[in-house]
Design a protein around this motif. Sequence first.
Motif, PDB file in Angstrom:
ATOM      1  N   GLY A  19       0.732  -1.314  -0.001  1.00  0.00           N
ATOM      2  CA  GLY A  19       0.009   0.070  -0.026  1.00  0.00           C
ATOM      3  C   GLY A  19       0.756   1.296  -0.124  1.00  0.00           C
ATOM      4  N   GLY A  20       0.033   2.395  -0.097  1.00  0.00           N
ATOM      5  CA  GLY A  20       0.892   3.793   0.052  1.00  0.00           C
ATOM      6  C   GLY A  20       1.538   4.102  -1.223  1.00  0.00           C
ATOM      7  N   GLY A  21       1.292   3.646  -2.396  1.00  0.00           N
ATOM      8  CA  GLY A  21       1.821   4.090  -3.544  1.00  0.00           C
ATOM      9  C   GLY A  21       3.108   3.217  -4.000  1.00  0.00           C
ATOM     10  N   SER A  22       2.927   1.913  -3.547  1.00  0.00           N
ATOM     11  CA  SER A  22       3.773   0.766  -3.987  1.00  0.00           C
ATOM     12  C   SER A  22       5.465   1.284  -3.556  1.00  0.00           C
ATOM     13  CB  SER A  22       3.735   0.388  -5.287  1.00  0.00           C
ATOM     14  OG  SER A  22       3.801   1.440  -6.274  1.00  0.00           O
ATOM     15  N   GLY A  23       5.541   2.160  -2.516  1.00  0.00           N
ATOM     16  CA  GLY A  23       6.921   2.557  -2.049  1.00  0.00           C
ATOM     17  C   GLY A  23       7.360   3.721  -2.913  1.00  0.00           C
ATOM     18  N   ARG A  24       6.609   4.340  -3.660  1.00  0.00           N
ATOM     19  CA  ARG A  24       7.162   5.473  -4.710  1.00  0.00           C
ATOM     20  C   ARG A  24       6.806   6.829  -3.897  1.00  0.00           C
ATOM     21  NH1 ARG A  24       4.278   3.118  -8.770  1.00  0.00           N
ATOM     22  NH2 ARG A  24       2.415   4.435  -8.179  1.00  0.00           N
ATOM     23  N   ALA A  25       7.923   7.944  -3.760  1.00  0.00           N
ATOM     24  CA  ALA A  25       7.639   8.862  -3.303  1.00  0.00           C
ATOM     25  C   ALA A  25       6.530   9.729  -3.723  1.00  0.00           C
ATOM     26  CB  ALA A  25       9.139   9.884  -3.387  1.00  0.00           C
ATOM     27  N   PRO A  26       5.952  10.803  -3.051  1.00  0.00           N
ATOM     28  CA  PRO A  26       5.147  11.817  -3.897  1.00  0.00           C
ATOM     29  C   PRO A  26       5.959  12.559  -4.917  1.00  0.00           C
ATOM     30  CG  PRO A  26       4.862  11.999  -1.362  1.00  0.00           C
ATOM     31  CD  PRO A  26       6.037  10.881  -1.798  1.00  0.00           C
ATOM     32  N   SER A  27       5.346  13.207  -5.967  1.00  0.00           N
ATOM     33  CA  SER A  27       6.040  13.755  -6.896  1.00  0.00           C
ATOM     34  C   SER A  27       6.683  15.032  -6.819  1.00  0.00           C
ATOM     35  CB  SER A  27       5.054  13.821  -8.126  1.00  0.00           C
ATOM     36  OG  SER A  27       3.924  14.973  -7.748  1.00  0.00           O
ATOM     37  N   ASN A  28       6.390  16.123  -5.807  1.00  0.00           N
ATOM     38  CA  ASN A  28       7.123  17.183  -5.591  1.00  0.00           C
ATOM     39  C   ASN A  28       7.288  17.340  -4.031  1.00  0.00           C
ATOM     40  OD1 ASN A  28       7.909  19.752  -5.477  1.00  0.00           O
ATOM     41  ND2 ASN A  28       6.280  20.713  -6.243  1.00  0.00           N
ATOM     42  N   LEU A  29       8.761  17.145  -3.653  1.00  0.00           N
ATOM     43  CA  LEU A  29       8.838  16.884  -2.403  1.00  0.00           C
ATOM     44  C   LEU A  29       9.286  18.313  -1.576  1.00  0.00           C
ATOM     45  CD1 LEU A  29      11.113  13.654  -2.412  1.00  0.00           C
ATOM     46  CD2 LEU A  29       8.756  13.925  -1.783  1.00  0.00           C
ATOM     47  N   ASP A  30       9.495  19.319  -2.611  1.00  0.00           N
ATOM     48  CA  ASP A  30       9.684  20.782  -2.152  1.00  0.00           C
ATOM     49  C   ASP A  30       8.355  21.522  -1.561  1.00  0.00           C
ATOM     50  OD1 ASP A  30      12.537  20.187  -2.444  1.00  0.00           O
ATOM     51  OD2 ASP A  30      12.585  20.981  -4.436  1.00  0.00           O
ATOM     52  N   ASP A  31       7.293  20.716  -1.907  1.00  0.00           N
ATOM     53  CA  ASP A  31       5.924  21.433  -1.619  1.00  0.00           C
ATOM     54  C   ASP A  31       5.203  20.693  -0.788  1.00  0.00           C
ATOM     55  OD1 ASP A  31       3.527  22.502  -1.586  1.00  0.00           O
ATOM     56  OD2 ASP A  31       3.557  23.119  -3.625  1.00  0.00           O
ATOM     57  N   ALA A  32       5.303  21.242   0.548  1.00  0.00           N
ATOM     58  CA  ALA A  32       4.478  20.341   1.567  1.00  0.00           C
ATOM     59  C   ALA A  32       3.018  20.113   1.387  1.00  0.00           C
ATOM     60  CB  ALA A  32       4.465  21.107   2.876  1.00  0.00           C
ATOM     61  N   CYS A  33       2.379  21.035   0.776  1.00  0.00           N
ATOM     62  CA  CYS A  33       0.934  21.028   0.184  1.00  0.00           C
ATOM     63  C   CYS A  33       0.833  19.938  -1.073  1.00  0.00           C
ATOM     64  CB  CYS A  33       0.161  22.413  -0.297  1.00  0.00           C
ATOM     65  SG  CYS A  33       0.429  23.712   1.038  1.00  0.00           S
ATOM     66  N   ALA A  34       1.735  19.833  -1.828  1.00  0.00           N
ATOM     67  CA  ALA A  34       1.588  18.780  -2.829  1.00  0.00           C
ATOM     68  C   ALA A  34       1.821  17.491  -2.482  1.00  0.00           C
ATOM     69  CB  ALA A  34       2.670  19.263  -3.854  1.00  0.00           C
ATOM     70  N   ILE A  35       2.795  17.391  -1.355  1.00  0.00           N
ATOM     71  CA  ILE A  35       2.895  16.133  -0.555  1.00  0.00           C
ATOM     72  C   ILE A  35       1.730  15.494  -0.190  1.00  0.00           C
ATOM     73  CG2 ILE A  35       4.165  15.009   1.223  1.00  0.00           C
ATOM     74  CD1 ILE A  35       6.662  16.912   0.644  1.00  0.00           C
ATOM     75  N   LEU A  36       0.953  16.401   1.043  1.00  0.00           N
ATOM     76  CA  LEU A  36      -0.283  16.293   1.564  1.00  0.00           C
ATOM     77  C   LEU A  36      -1.354  15.994   0.397  1.00  0.00           C
ATOM     78  CD1 LEU A  36       0.445  18.514   4.372  1.00  0.00           C
ATOM     79  CD2 LEU A  36       0.810  15.830   4.293  1.00  0.00           C
ATOM     80  N   ALA A  37      -1.592  16.693  -0.498  1.00  0.00           N
ATOM     81  CA  ALA A  37      -2.516  16.600  -1.497  1.00  0.00           C
ATOM     82  C   ALA A  37      -2.480  15.354  -2.188  1.00  0.00           C
ATOM     83  CB  ALA A  37      -2.640  17.688  -2.532  1.00  0.00           C
ATOM     84  N   GLN A  38      -1.174  14.716  -2.391  1.00  0.00           N
ATOM     85  CA  GLN A  38      -1.073  13.528  -3.113  1.00  0.00           C
ATOM     86  C   GLN A  38      -1.310  12.186  -2.206  1.00  0.00           C
ATOM     87  OE1 GLN A  38       2.491  13.527  -5.370  1.00  0.00           O
ATOM     88  NE2 GLN A  38       2.169  11.597  -6.318  1.00  0.00           N
ATOM     89  N   ARG A  39      -0.869  12.519  -0.812  1.00  0.00           N
ATOM     90  CA  ARG A  39      -1.046  11.481   0.033  1.00  0.00           C
ATOM     91  C   ARG A  39      -1.669  11.723   1.473  1.00  0.00           C
ATOM     92  NH1 ARG A  39       1.995   9.783  -3.444  1.00  0.00           N
ATOM     93  NH2 ARG A  39       3.403   8.085  -3.320  1.00  0.00           N
ATOM     94  N   PRO A  40      -2.989  12.031   1.252  1.00  0.00           N
ATOM     95  CA  PRO A  40      -3.830  12.720   2.487  1.00  0.00           C
ATOM     96  C   PRO A  40      -3.668  11.848   3.736  1.00  0.00           C
ATOM     97  CG  PRO A  40      -5.264  12.290   0.481  1.00  0.00           C
ATOM     98  CD  PRO A  40      -3.678  11.736   0.076  1.00  0.00           C
ATOM     99  N   GLY A  41      -3.363  10.570   3.462  1.00  0.00           N
ATOM    100  CA  GLY A  41      -3.092   9.965   4.876  1.00  0.00           C
ATOM    101  C   GLY A  41      -1.825  10.496   5.671  1.00  0.00           C
ATOM    102  N   TYR A  42      -1.097  10.890   5.072  1.00  0.00           N
ATOM    103  CA  TYR A  42       0.243  11.470   5.713  1.00  0.00           C
ATOM    104  C   TYR A  42      -0.173  12.464   6.754  1.00  0.00           C
ATOM    105  CZ  TYR A  42       3.806   9.475   2.140  1.00  0.00           C
ATOM    106  OH  TYR A  42       4.349   8.741   1.581  1.00  0.00           O
ATOM    107  N   LEU A  43      -0.940  13.468   6.203  1.00  0.00           N
ATOM    108  CA  LEU A  43      -1.284  14.587   7.405  1.00  0.00           C
ATOM    109  C   LEU A  43      -2.078  13.800   8.565  1.00  0.00           C
ATOM    110  CD1 LEU A  43      -1.395  17.556   7.922  1.00  0.00           C
ATOM    111  CD2 LEU A  43      -3.517  17.761   6.706  1.00  0.00           C
ATOM    112  N   ARG A  44      -2.724  12.933   8.244  1.00  0.00           N
ATOM    113  CA  ARG A  44      -3.531  12.228   9.542  1.00  0.00           C
ATOM    114  C   ARG A  44      -2.398  11.737  10.483  1.00  0.00           C
ATOM    115  NH1 ARG A  44      -7.250  11.307   5.436  1.00  0.00           N
ATOM    116  NH2 ARG A  44      -6.443   9.311   5.139  1.00  0.00           N
ATOM    117  N   ALA A  45      -1.331  11.120   9.876  1.00  0.00           N
ATOM    118  CA  ALA A  45      -0.686  10.509  10.600  1.00  0.00           C
ATOM    119  C   ALA A  45       0.366  11.420  11.153  1.00  0.00           C
ATOM    120  CB  ALA A  45       0.610   9.664   9.699  1.00  0.00           C
TER     121      ALA A  45
END
Length: 193
Positions: A19-45
């Motif tokens: 799960g969680g994107g099969s190990g792949r990183a979110p696409s834009n690691l320099d933008d906190a909002c982009a990370i959280l938009a791509q992986r909403p479960g991260y913000l809850r964690a």
Amino acid sequence: MKRLIQIGCVLILAACGGGGGSGRAPSNLDDACAILAQRPGYLRAFKAAERKWGVPVHVQMATIYQESKFVSDARTPLRFSLGVIPVGRQSSAFGYSQALDGTWEEYQEAQGGRRTRRDNIRHATDFMGWYMAETQRTLGISVRDARNQYLAYHDGRNGYRRGTYRAKPWLMRVSGQIEARALMYQQQLPRCR
């Protein structure tokens, strides 16, 4: 029939793939909002760990960026004998938090239980919160101090106490980069939806 069984096994294994994107990183690691938009479960964690341990979201994010680039199944590089024969990994570090086997087992005994997994963002952030809160308790390093928390996270609390990081200019540079990234994420987070 044998072919159908093989295909079925492959599909079952693919469905269980972590799960969680099969190990792949979110696409834009320099933008906190982009990370959280791509992986909403991260913000809850991140928020759950912040509530439980007091470690701010931006400090967690900067540390995970440095440790795994948000790759759930990150591992240290392989070591090679004679330059070509793989002989194992540089360490047992694994997952989002790059927790070592022994430290993860200590966390499991103290907090997480045996079912916790280093490639699960909720478990990894809870681990980081636990570790950093304990660092604040034992060494007096604020959970808001991304630079020194990372030095103690990387070299261990005893290593930090002994000042082992002072002999590692590269680590001092990296800890400064983490501090800057934490500040960047902190400034970005209020703009996230």
